[in-house]
Design a protein around this motif. Structure first.
Motif, mmCIF file in Angstrom:
data_model
loop_
_atom_site.group_PDB
_atom_site.id
_atom_site.type_symbol
_atom_site.label_atom_id
_atom_site.label_comp_id
_atom_site.label_asym_id
_atom_site.label_seq_id
_atom_site.Cartn_x
_atom_site.Cartn_y
_atom_site.Cartn_z
ATOM 1 N N THR A 1 24.449 31.105 70.848
ATOM 2 C CA THR A 1 25.518 30.420 71.552
ATOM 3 C C THR A 1 25.196 28.938 71.673
ATOM 4 O O THR A 1 24.039 28.537 71.565
ATOM 5 N N TYR B 1 25.225 27.211 74.325
ATOM 6 C CA TYR B 1 24.392 26.998 75.506
ATOM 7 C C TYR B 1 22.910 27.134 75.155
ATOM 8 O O TYR B 1 22.085 26.333 75.604
ATOM 9 N N LEU B 2 22.563 28.121 74.364
ATOM 10 C CA LEU B 2 21.165 28.309 73.980
ATOM 11 C C LEU B 2 20.669 27.166 73.104
ATOM 12 O O LEU B 2 19.520 26.739 73.237
ATOM 13 N N LEU C 1 17.416 32.928 84.146
ATOM 14 C CA LEU C 1 18.778 32.469 83.903
ATOM 15 C C LEU C 1 19.668 33.065 84.988
ATOM 16 O O LEU C 1 19.704 34.289 85.161
ATOM 17 N N ALA D 1 23.191 33.949 86.168
ATOM 18 C CA ALA D 1 24.512 34.191 85.577
ATOM 19 C C ALA D 1 25.509 34.517 86.674
ATOM 20 O O ALA D 1 25.147 35.061 87.713
ATOM 21 N N ALA E 1 23.649 29.599 83.899
ATOM 22 C CA ALA E 1 24.546 29.866 82.776
ATOM 23 C C ALA E 1 25.876 29.164 82.990
ATOM 24 O O ALA E 1 26.319 28.985 84.124
ATOM 25 N N THR F 1 31.415 31.970 81.432
ATOM 26 C CA THR F 1 31.508 32.712 80.176
ATOM 27 C C THR F 1 32.612 33.754 80.221
ATOM 28 O O THR F 1 32.896 34.324 81.268
ATOM 29 N N GLN G 1 31.459 35.859 75.356
ATOM 30 C CA GLN G 1 30.383 34.877 75.466
ATOM 31 C C GLN G 1 29.183 35.456 76.210
ATOM 32 O O GLN G 1 28.037 35.171 75.862
ATOM 33 N N SER G 2 29.456 36.285 77.222
ATOM 34 C CA SER G 2 28.366 36.946 77.952
ATOM 35 C C SER G 2 27.578 37.850 77.019
ATOM 36 O O SER G 2 26.343 37.867 77.049
ATOM 37 N N LEU H 1 25.335 35.766 74.905
ATOM 38 C CA LEU H 1 24.228 35.235 75.695
ATOM 39 C C LEU H 1 23.217 36.328 76.027
ATOM 40 O O LEU H 1 22.005 36.150 75.869
ATOM 41 N N ASN I 1 20.162 37.818 73.909
ATOM 42 C CA ASN I 1 18.907 37.074 73.807
ATOM 43 C C ASN I 1 17.986 37.253 75.008
ATOM 44 O O ASN I 1 16.985 36.551 75.110
#
Length: 179
Positions: A1, A3-4, A50, A52, A75, A78, A82-83, A86, A89
């Motif tokens: 993603t 974000y990552l 993280l 969330a 986070a 999302t 998208q969740s 994410l 990972n």
């Protein structure tokens, strides 16, 4: 993603997600305890944390983040898709009885969950790589959205109780993701 890619340090260590959201308030574990738990996981196991959240839960995350002493990431907002991207990972997911818990369960991600007014046998994550924490009360598994007492079923769950479940999960279920 994206974000990552924007936060490459996040993936430098195994990632534990803390998701404090719930569908109704009697399922809520104390937010300050989530912060204490997250700091212990980061300190004792070297995990990156993280935080969330879902719609309407940003203040919960800000509260937890403001009480943490260890480095953590928040986070972005999302969608479900998208969740999923994410969460693919992460090494461990920690929450109460909530939708993202079940999403991670289906994805095969080890989870630690905190239950109170709902029965983990009926509502819990299915499979073998999940640890469930609850403190049985005379009124347990009432499914009430408002507690006529003091929500003891959630309040009696300590940071140590959940930490021990995290420790067990890391020992028995978590596989460190390959690069």
């Amino acid at each position: 993603t994206a974000y990552l890619k924007e936060n490459p340090d996040l993936m430098a260590n195994p990632v534990a997600v803390i998701n404090p959201g719930v569908g109704f308030k009697t399922k809520q574990w104390d937010l300050a305890r989530f912060a204490q738990l997250a700091d212990r996981i980061a300190g004792d196991f070297g995990y990156n944390i993280l935080l969330a959240w879902g719609p309407g839960e940003e203040n919960k995350i800000k509260f937890i983040a403001s009480r943490m002493t260890r480095r953590h990431w928040i986070a972005p907002p999302t969608s479900v898709h998208q969740s999923i991207a994410l969460f693919r990972n992460i090494s461990l997911f920690i929450s109460c009885d909530t939708g993202p818990l079940h999403l991670c369960s289906v994805m095969g991600i080890p989870t630690v969950s905190i239950f109170g007014p709902t029965d983990p046998v009926r509502n819990g994550p299915f499979g073998t790589n999940h640890e469930v924490v609850f403190k049985k009360q005379t009124c347990s598994f009432c499914y009430k959205r408002q507690c006529p007492l003091n929500n003891e079923c959630m309040d009696e769950v300590t940071v140590e109780d959940v930490f021990q479940a995290v420790k067990k999960s890391i020992s028995n279920h978590v596989k460190i993701l390959a690069d």
